[in-house]
Design a protein around this motif. Structure first.
Motif, short mmCIF file in Angstrom:
data_model
loop_
_atom_site.label_atom_id
_atom_site.label_comp_id
_atom_site.label_asym_id
_atom_site.label_seq_id
_atom_site.Cartn_x
_atom_site.Cartn_y
_atom_site.Cartn_z
N PRO A 121 0.86 -1.18 0.00
CA PRO A 121 0.00 0.00 0.00
C PRO A 121 0.91 1.25 0.00
O PRO A 121 1.57 1.54 0.99
CB PRO A 121 -0.80 -0.11 1.29
N VAL A 122 0.96 1.94 -1.12
CA VAL A 122 1.88 3.06 -1.30
C VAL A 122 1.21 4.35 -0.83
O VAL A 122 0.13 4.70 -1.32
CB VAL A 122 2.34 3.17 -2.76
N HIS A 123 1.87 5.04 0.09
CA HIS A 123 1.33 6.25 0.72
C HIS A 123 2.24 7.43 0.44
O HIS A 123 3.45 7.35 0.66
CB HIS A 123 1.24 6.00 2.23
N LEU A 124 1.66 8.52 -0.07
CA LEU A 124 2.41 9.77 -0.31
C LEU A 124 2.02 10.78 0.75
O LEU A 124 0.83 11.03 0.97
CB LEU A 124 2.07 10.36 -1.69
N HIS A 125 3.01 11.37 1.39
CA HIS A 125 2.74 12.38 2.40
C HIS A 125 2.46 13.72 1.73
O HIS A 125 3.23 14.18 0.88
CB HIS A 125 3.94 12.54 3.34
N LEU A 126 1.36 14.32 2.11
CA LEU A 126 0.96 15.67 1.69
C LEU A 126 0.97 15.88 0.19
O LEU A 126 1.29 16.96 -0.29
CB LEU A 126 1.82 16.72 2.40
#
Length: 192
Positions: A121-126
């Motif tokens: 699960p790829v998460h990008l901050h802001l």
């Protein structure tokens, strides 16, 4: 619904058909032991509510345009050896605090093509984004709307349209599987 670590959904639950004293449980079909039961709802009294689900949930939703993308980047999430040990990397590189995988202009939009060797699960901050598609098809059933995490299955690819708005600075993107995150499967991107 399928929900990966860090994903969020807004859910409307209609309890009008349940009598006072009823209980409803939300369960995790993939869990066992303490992870199988997510929460319990206790219906304590009857109330009247004639509201229905609106035809349009978010009338102000802004759809990004693929034609506004100024660049396309490839981001690969996979396992590989690092100094003789097993590790998780982004684009073949282990995390280094001073290394930057991408630099984007504030207000710009880019296409990121994500690929995975495992469930990531790829998460990008802001950096909010919208899913353009998976593999050779369109978005999956849980891919619509604004996202900050996309759930990639083993050997899956996804194309996302990322808009870098908000603030300049250095941010991270990473796999949100706890074990992979702990083994620093992440990278930096700068918004300038």
């Amino acid at each position: 619904m399928e929900l990966a670590p860090a994903e969020r959904f807004d859910v409307l639950v209609d309890f009008r058909e349940l009598r006072a004293g009823s209980r409803a449980r939300m369960v995790n079909d993939l869990g066992d032991g303490s992870t199988a039961t997510v929460m319990r709802f206790d219906v304590t009294r009857a109330v009247s509510d004639d509201r229905g689900v609106p035809d349009v949930l978010s009338p102000t939703f802004e759809r990004l345009r693929e034609s506004d993308a100024v660049r396309t980047r490839q981001m690969t999430f996979r396992s590989q050896g690092i100094d003789g040990a097993h590790g998780w990397v982004v684009n073949g590189e282990p995390f280094a605090p001073d290394s930057v995988q991408a630099t984007a202009a504030l207000g710009s939009t880019e296409i990121w093509e994500l690929t995975a060797d495992f469930h990531h699960p790829v998460h990008l901050h802001l950096a909010p984004f919208q899913v353009l598609g998976r593999g050779t098809g369109g978005p999956g059933p849980y891919d619509h709307g604004w996202k900050d995490t996309v759930d990639l299955r083993p050997a899956e690819a996804a194309r996302i349209l990322v808009r870098f708005d908000g603030y300049r600075g250095r941010y991270v993107f990473h796999c949100h599987n706890l074990e992979h995150e702990d083994m620093v499967m992440m990278a930096n991107f700068d918004v300038v």
